[in-house]
Design an enzyme around this catalytic site. Structure first.
Site, PDB file in Angstrom:
ATOM      1  N   CYS A 246     -11.312  32.232  31.997  1.00  0.00           N
ATOM      2  CA  CYS A 246     -11.561  31.498  30.627  1.00  0.00           C
ATOM      3  C   CYS A 246     -12.500  32.569  29.458  1.00  0.00           C
ATOM      4  O   CYS A 246     -11.999  33.333  29.178  1.00  0.00           O
ATOM      5  CB  CYS A 246     -12.210  30.123  30.845  1.00  0.00           C
ATOM      6  SG  CYS A 246     -12.237  29.126  29.362  1.00  0.00           S
ATOM      7  N   HIS A 331      -8.177  27.492  34.198  1.00  0.00           N
ATOM      8  CA  HIS A 331      -9.037  27.149  35.235  1.00  0.00           C
ATOM      9  C   HIS A 331      -8.217  27.012  36.671  1.00  0.00           C
ATOM     10  O   HIS A 331      -7.666  26.093  36.969  1.00  0.00           O
ATOM     11  CB  HIS A 331      -9.961  26.096  35.062  1.00  0.00           C
ATOM     12  CG  HIS A 331     -10.907  26.152  33.715  1.00  0.00           C
ATOM     13  ND1 HIS A 331     -12.079  26.464  34.121  1.00  0.00           N
ATOM     14  CD2 HIS A 331     -10.747  26.046  32.570  1.00  0.00           C
ATOM     15  CE1 HIS A 331     -12.878  26.635  32.595  1.00  0.00           C
ATOM     16  NE2 HIS A 331     -11.713  26.400  32.000  1.00  0.00           N
ATOM     17  N   GLU A 333      -9.879  26.928  39.469  1.00  0.00           N
ATOM     18  CA  GLU A 333     -10.504  26.072  40.061  1.00  0.00           C
ATOM     19  C   GLU A 333     -10.421  24.585  39.985  1.00  0.00           C
ATOM     20  O   GLU A 333     -10.873  23.759  40.581  1.00  0.00           O
ATOM     21  CB  GLU A 333     -12.093  26.472  40.200  1.00  0.00           C
ATOM     22  CG  GLU A 333     -12.752  25.701  38.925  1.00  0.00           C
ATOM     23  CD  GLU A 333     -12.385  26.428  37.626  1.00  0.00           C
ATOM     24  OE1 GLU A 333     -12.959  25.729  36.492  1.00  0.00           O
ATOM     25  OE2 GLU A 333     -11.861  27.411  37.811  1.00  0.00           O
TER      26      GLU A 333
END
Length: 365
Positions: A246, A331, A333
């Site tokens: 990001c 993202h 994650e």
């Protein structure tokens, strides 16, 4: 109590107040996630923003101790169509209203979030304020237009000191520009020895830690507001395997000679399709960003595009042609969102393993 959401162009939405009773300013954005409002609230990348949820019912499963992505929320306001005051979930420990009151964040419910979202999509993000004041609209718009959006979000959300999450695997320096807990979870479950450092860490301080790799985290705001990080990355690039996420992706691109630009309304939500160019596969991703790497700025750099957004064609991933470094705009994650892209952490580990083997072979020659 009556609350008002006012935009810089004079548009007024009237609804019901919840959370803290205070006046708050910020950039008004929207998130298209169907669930995961607690992770959205606690994502440091939303620092300084008033977040609108497009899904109509928010707060129905309450707040729990496990789904926070930071130690506290940093948003400046929360906008929903319907605020659920009586949540029901076995993990629920308190309500959305109680959480917002605790951290002095105002909320507004009962407004037409579809109209607001369409307005932002058409005109772009804009400044806004949530207030319970009964002052005349013209007076409040004048006060709003007299404010400026913050540019120091990263120093506000980054760790102030170095700390470690010990493991017996690869040592990773996580540069915290506003890192979500999900990044730490992905690294620690792979047994990485993680050292978290502040946003203004120097290249020399990183060298003293002797890492096997560097991870540049997500974070809020304009990457050009963190010039010291760009200089650090430029100096250390090529010395260690590097992975950017990001804001970390944008900073890596700037350090490699590319440029970034602000998007009209950004990408926020857990349903963004991204195509991985080397394999041709499409992944549904979790995203939260206002800035993107400019494609025409890659000419003359050693960066190669690896991922693109299928909705608008913007760059979602790059890699360095000559050095062990890559990054993605979205993202991997998740938290919230699909976990389809967790394999990128495995690629980062494989990169560190290969680099370690090459160093060992070089020493034995």
């Amino acid at each position: 109590m009556r609350a008002r959401l006012i935009l810089e162009d004079g548009t007024e939405f009237i609804g019901t107040a919840f959370g803290a009773t205070k006046e708050s300013y910020g950039e008004v954005v929207f998130n298209t996630g169907l669930t995961g409002y607690q992770e959205v609230l606690s994502d440091p990348s939303y620092c300084g923003q008033i977040v609108t949820m497009t899904y109509p019912l928010i707060g129905n499963y309450g707040i729990n101790r496990d789904d926070f992505e930071a130690v506290r929320p940093y948003i400046h306001g929360f906008v929903v169509r319907e605020h659920c005051e009586a949540p029901s979930n076995w993990r629920n420990t308190n309500t959305l209203d109680e959480l917002l009151k605790t951290y002095e964040i105002p909320g507004i419910a009962g407004i037409d979030t579809r109209m607001l979202t369409r307005k932002i999509r058409y005109h772009g993000t804009m400044k806004g304020m949530i207030t319970t004041s009964e002052a005349p609209l013209a007076e409040l718009v004048a006060a709003l237009n007299g404010t400026t959006l913050m540019t120091d979000q990263v120093p506000r959300v980054s760790t102030k000191s170095v700390f470690s999450c010990p493991g017996t695997g690869h040592r990773v320096v996580l540069v915290d520009f506003g890192a979500k807990h999900g990044i730490l979870r992905e690294l620690t479950k792979r047994n990485c020895d993680v050292v978290v450092v502040p946003y203004n860490v120097t290249a020399e301080e990183i060298r003293l830690i002797q890492p096997d790799g560097i991870l540049l985290s997500n974070g809020p705001g304009d990457p050009k507001d963190v010039p010291q990080a760009v200089e650090m990355i430029r100096e250390i690039l090529g010395e260690y395997p590097l992975f950017g996420i990001c804001l970390g992706h944008q900073l890596f691109a700037l350090a490699s000679g590319a440029d970034t630009t602000k998007m009209k309304f950004g990408h926020r939500g857990g349903n963004h399709p991204v195509k991985e160019l080397p394999t041709g596969r499409t992944y549904i991703t979790s995203q939260n960003h206002s800035y993107a790497v400019k494609e025409d700025s890659l000419a003359g750099t050693e960066l190669e595009v690896t991922h693109i957004a299928l909705n608008d064609g913007t760059i979602e991933g790059v890699r360095h042609a000559a050095k062990n470094a890559f990054s993605v705009q979205y993202h991997p994650e998740a938290a919230p969102g699909p976990y389809d892209s967790g394999y990128l952490f495995d690629q980062f580990l494989a990169m560190m393993e290969t680099a370690k083997e090459e160093k060992t072979h070089a020493k034995t020659r």
